[in-house]
Every structure is written in C-alpha cells, then in structure tokens.
Scaffold this motif. Sequence first.
Motif, mmCIF file in Angstrom:
data_model
loop_
_atom_site.group_PDB
_atom_site.id
_atom_site.type_symbol
_atom_site.label_atom_id
_atom_site.label_comp_id
_atom_site.label_asym_id
_atom_site.label_seq_id
_atom_site.Cartn_x
_atom_site.Cartn_y
_atom_site.Cartn_z
ATOM 1 N N UNK A 291 36.853 39.081 37.874
ATOM 2 C CA UNK A 291 38.233 38.591 37.777
ATOM 3 C C UNK A 291 38.284 37.074 37.965
ATOM 4 N N UNK A 292 37.554 36.565 38.968
ATOM 5 C CA UNK A 292 37.531 35.120 39.216
ATOM 6 C C UNK A 292 36.961 34.347 38.031
ATOM 7 N N UNK A 293 36.040 34.964 37.299
ATOM 8 C CA UNK A 293 35.430 34.307 36.145
ATOM 9 C C UNK A 293 36.307 34.373 34.898
ATOM 10 N N UNK A 294 37.403 35.138 34.964
ATOM 11 C CA UNK A 294 38.326 35.187 33.837
ATOM 12 C C UNK A 294 38.189 36.415 32.959
ATOM 13 N N UNK A 295 37.533 37.449 33.468
ATOM 14 C CA UNK A 295 37.408 38.693 32.716
ATOM 15 C C UNK A 295 38.488 39.674 33.142
ATOM 16 N N UNK A 296 38.850 40.541 32.228
ATOM 17 C CA UNK A 296 39.730 41.662 32.520
ATOM 18 C C UNK A 296 38.853 42.900 32.581
ATOM 19 N N UNK A 297 38.885 43.605 33.686
ATOM 20 C CA UNK A 297 38.104 44.835 33.837
ATOM 21 C C UNK A 297 38.881 45.971 33.179
ATOM 22 N N UNK A 298 38.356 46.484 32.088
ATOM 23 C CA UNK A 298 39.032 47.568 31.377
ATOM 24 C C UNK A 298 38.634 48.933 31.905
ATOM 25 N N UNK A 299 37.763 48.949 32.894
ATOM 26 C CA UNK A 299 37.375 50.213 33.492
ATOM 27 C C UNK A 299 35.895 50.231 33.827
ATOM 28 N N UNK A 300 35.557 51.134 34.708
ATOM 29 C CA UNK A 300 34.152 51.313 35.062
ATOM 30 C C UNK A 300 33.880 52.803 35.177
ATOM 31 N N UNK A 301 32.638 53.142 34.969
ATOM 32 C CA UNK A 301 32.225 54.539 35.038
ATOM 33 C C UNK A 301 30.915 54.596 35.796
ATOM 34 N N UNK B 47 27.572 56.233 36.255
ATOM 35 C CA UNK B 47 26.550 57.084 35.655
ATOM 36 C C UNK B 47 25.297 56.898 36.490
ATOM 37 N N UNK B 48 25.064 57.821 37.399
ATOM 38 C CA UNK B 48 24.002 57.682 38.405
ATOM 39 C C UNK B 48 22.709 57.205 37.764
ATOM 40 N N UNK B 49 22.056 56.208 38.341
ATOM 41 C CA UNK B 49 22.454 55.430 39.516
ATOM 42 C C UNK B 49 23.215 54.168 39.156
ATOM 43 N N UNK B 50 23.705 54.050 37.940
ATOM 44 C CA UNK B 50 24.317 52.807 37.483
ATOM 45 C C UNK B 50 25.832 52.891 37.410
ATOM 46 N N UNK B 51 26.436 51.728 37.477
ATOM 47 C CA UNK B 51 27.846 51.565 37.152
ATOM 48 C C UNK B 51 27.907 50.839 35.818
ATOM 49 N N UNK B 52 28.818 51.242 34.984
ATOM 50 C CA UNK B 52 29.007 50.573 33.704
ATOM 51 C C UNK B 52 30.437 50.045 33.677
ATOM 52 N N UNK B 53 30.565 48.742 33.454
ATOM 53 C CA UNK B 53 31.879 48.104 33.363
ATOM 54 C C UNK B 53 32.152 47.744 31.910
ATOM 55 N N UNK B 54 33.368 47.928 31.494
ATOM 56 C CA UNK B 54 33.833 47.487 30.188
ATOM 57 C C UNK B 54 34.815 46.357 30.467
ATOM 58 N N UNK B 55 34.439 45.136 30.071
ATOM 59 C CA UNK B 55 35.263 43.988 30.392
ATOM 60 C C UNK B 55 35.666 43.268 29.115
ATOM 61 N N UNK B 56 36.726 42.485 29.234
ATOM 62 C CA UNK B 56 37.249 41.725 28.111
ATOM 63 C C UNK B 56 37.520 40.305 28.584
ATOM 64 N N UNK B 57 37.291 39.348 27.701
ATOM 65 C CA UNK B 57 37.635 37.969 28.038
ATOM 66 C C UNK B 57 39.117 37.767 27.874
ATOM 67 N N UNK B 58 39.756 37.137 28.860
ATOM 68 C CA UNK B 58 41.204 36.839 28.780
ATOM 69 C C UNK B 58 41.455 35.894 27.630
#
Length: 93
Positions: free
Chosen positions: A70-80, A82-93
């Motif tokens: 968020x501080x870098x200017x991304x919008x987090x569209x969601x995370x999932x 998936x053991x053992x990882x997290x996957x984020x889908x982000x968008x540039x503002x």
Amino acid sequence: LCDWSSDVCSSDLDCLREVHRVLKPGGKFLIQDASIESFTKTWFGRFMHRHLDHPYNAMYTKVQFEQELKLLGFINEGSKYLKPYLIWRIERK
C-alpha cells in the motif's frame, strides 16, 4: 521476494518499486512468497523452520507485506493462501 533481487535490486522493496515504476496505471502483478506465518502456523512449516538455515528475521508477516504494498502505491486486489505460499494479486494505482 525476488529470486533475481541480488542481480537487479538491492532489496525486496527496491524490486517492488521497480515493478511499480514499469507497470502502467491499472497494470496487474502477481506475487508468490512465503510469509513468516508459513513457518509458524503449519506442522510442515514448523518442521522446515527447525531444519532449514533461513533468514526468518528478514521475512514479512502477511499484514506487514500488505502495508508495504500500500505504501508503495499498489492496490491489493486479494490474496490467497496456497500452502506454504501466499499469492497476492496487486494493481498499480
């Protein structure tokens, strides 16, 4: 965060700044990474934590990482998770 960070960027945050710089506004980006919770909340993670030499003190929690995005200017569209990882889908503002 980035396997290539030592070749291109001096830190994980520098890598994310570079991604933000080159993405068009509205551009999408997927991130796959293990958060510190991956090594503390599952039996497999606790096993790996005991047996791997890994810089756990340099890892982010899920909340910390999302705050940095968020501080870098991304919008987090969601995370999932998936053991053992997290996957984020982000968008540039």
